[in-house]
Design a protein around this motif. Structure first.
Motif, PDB file in Angstrom:
ATOM      1  N   LEU A   1       1.865   2.018  -3.755  1.00  0.00           N
ATOM      2  CA  LEU A   1       0.862   2.079  -4.812  1.00  0.00           C
ATOM      3  C   LEU A   1       0.935   3.382  -5.602  1.00  0.00           C
ATOM      4  O   LEU A   1       0.756   3.397  -6.821  1.00  0.00           O
ATOM      5  N   THR A   2       1.208   4.481  -4.918  1.00  0.00           N
ATOM      6  CA  THR A   2       1.296   5.763  -5.606  1.00  0.00           C
ATOM      7  C   THR A   2       2.457   5.773  -6.587  1.00  0.00           C
ATOM      8  O   THR A   2       2.335   6.303  -7.695  1.00  0.00           O
TER       9      THR A   2
ATOM     10  N   TYR B   1      -1.860   8.707   2.606  1.00  0.00           N
ATOM     11  CA  TYR B   1      -1.959   9.438   1.340  1.00  0.00           C
ATOM     12  C   TYR B   1      -2.615   8.574   0.259  1.00  0.00           C
ATOM     13  O   TYR B   1      -3.489   9.051  -0.471  1.00  0.00           O
ATOM     14  N   ALA B   2      -2.185   7.309   0.164  1.00  0.00           N
ATOM     15  CA  ALA B   2      -2.761   6.419  -0.842  1.00  0.00           C
ATOM     16  C   ALA B   2      -4.253   6.231  -0.605  1.00  0.00           C
ATOM     17  O   ALA B   2      -5.050   6.249  -1.552  1.00  0.00           O
TER      18      ALA B   2
ATOM     19  N   TYR C   1       0.815  -1.204   0.000  1.00  0.00           N
ATOM     20  CA  TYR C   1       0.000   0.000   0.000  1.00  0.00           C
ATOM     21  C   TYR C   1       0.853   1.260   0.000  1.00  0.00           C
ATOM     22  O   TYR C   1       0.460   2.284  -0.547  1.00  0.00           O
TER      23      TYR C   1
ATOM     24  N   HIS D   1      -5.946   9.481  -1.643  1.00  0.00           N
ATOM     25  CA  HIS D   1      -5.840   9.659  -3.089  1.00  0.00           C
ATOM     26  C   HIS D   1      -6.814   8.739  -3.832  1.00  0.00           C
ATOM     27  O   HIS D   1      -7.511   9.174  -4.740  1.00  0.00           O
TER      28      HIS D   1
ATOM     29  N   GLN E   1       1.472   3.695  -9.547  1.00  0.00           N
ATOM     30  CA  GLN E   1       0.537   4.457 -10.369  1.00  0.00           C
ATOM     31  C   GLN E   1       1.277   5.483 -11.217  1.00  0.00           C
ATOM     32  O   GLN E   1       1.027   5.603 -12.420  1.00  0.00           O
TER      33      GLN E   1
END
Length: 177
Positions: A24-25, A122-123, A21, A126, A28
């Motif tokens: 993930l950003t 944050y994830a 997790y 977002h 992406q």
């Protein structure tokens, strides 16, 4: 394409402290920057990767690799993302007893905890906002926040098993959305 998949996910694997997790950003950003996915497709990848057993980052890499280069792409992306961790685990296990009581090592991992927590929060924000950064909450966002709050209460206060919370949240999501 295979080499590019390997290098991208090798880089992601090198900085994947804190679990799937937390990165993930980064996945992406890398995937969208190369035109492999857009926001909607990436959200679908995250949903599918979260439902499959194993690390969400590894599953996301596998799905993106598959969508770009088939089975071989899935294998290459998966190897790329897990190779740094595999090498690190082998090295650490070889020196585990020597490193176990090292104050510098303990302190560095203690220092990484707030960063990992921040990246996960944050994830969540977002993906919860769908990358839109909406100032005014929509009904779907309010429903999502209520499901989230209810899930936290069920797990922390009532000690409901996480599997049951996941199932109940899925049902609530179907009802709300």
């Amino acid at each position: 394409m295979l080499w590019q998949l390997f290098i991208v996910f090798l880089k992601v694997g090198l900085v994947s402290f804190g679990g799937g997790y937390a990165v993930l950003t980064l996945i992406q950003r890398e995937a969208e920057g190369r035109g492999w996915t857009d926001l909607g497709e990436f959200q679908e990848v995250v949903a599918m990767a979260g439902m499959a057993p194993g690390s969400i980052a590894t599953n996301a890499a596998t799905l993106i690799g598959y969508s770009e280069a088939g089975v071989l792409g899935a294998i290459v992306a998966t190897v790329g993302i897990i190779l740094p961790s595999l090498i690190l685990v082998i090295l650490i296990s070889a020196f585990f007893l020597k490193l176990y009581n090292n104050d510098w090592i303990k302190s560095s991992f203690y220092g990484l905890r707030p960063i990992v927590t921040g990246l996960i929060i944050y994830a969540a924000i977002h993906f919860g906002l769908g990358g839109r950064g909406e100032a005014v909450p929509s009904w779907s966002m309010i429903g999502m926040l209520l499901i989230c709050a209810g899930s936290i209460v069920m797990v922390t206060k009532y000690r409901v098993h996480p599997f049951a919370v996941i199932l109940l949240s899925a049902v609530a999501g179907i009802v709300v959305f």
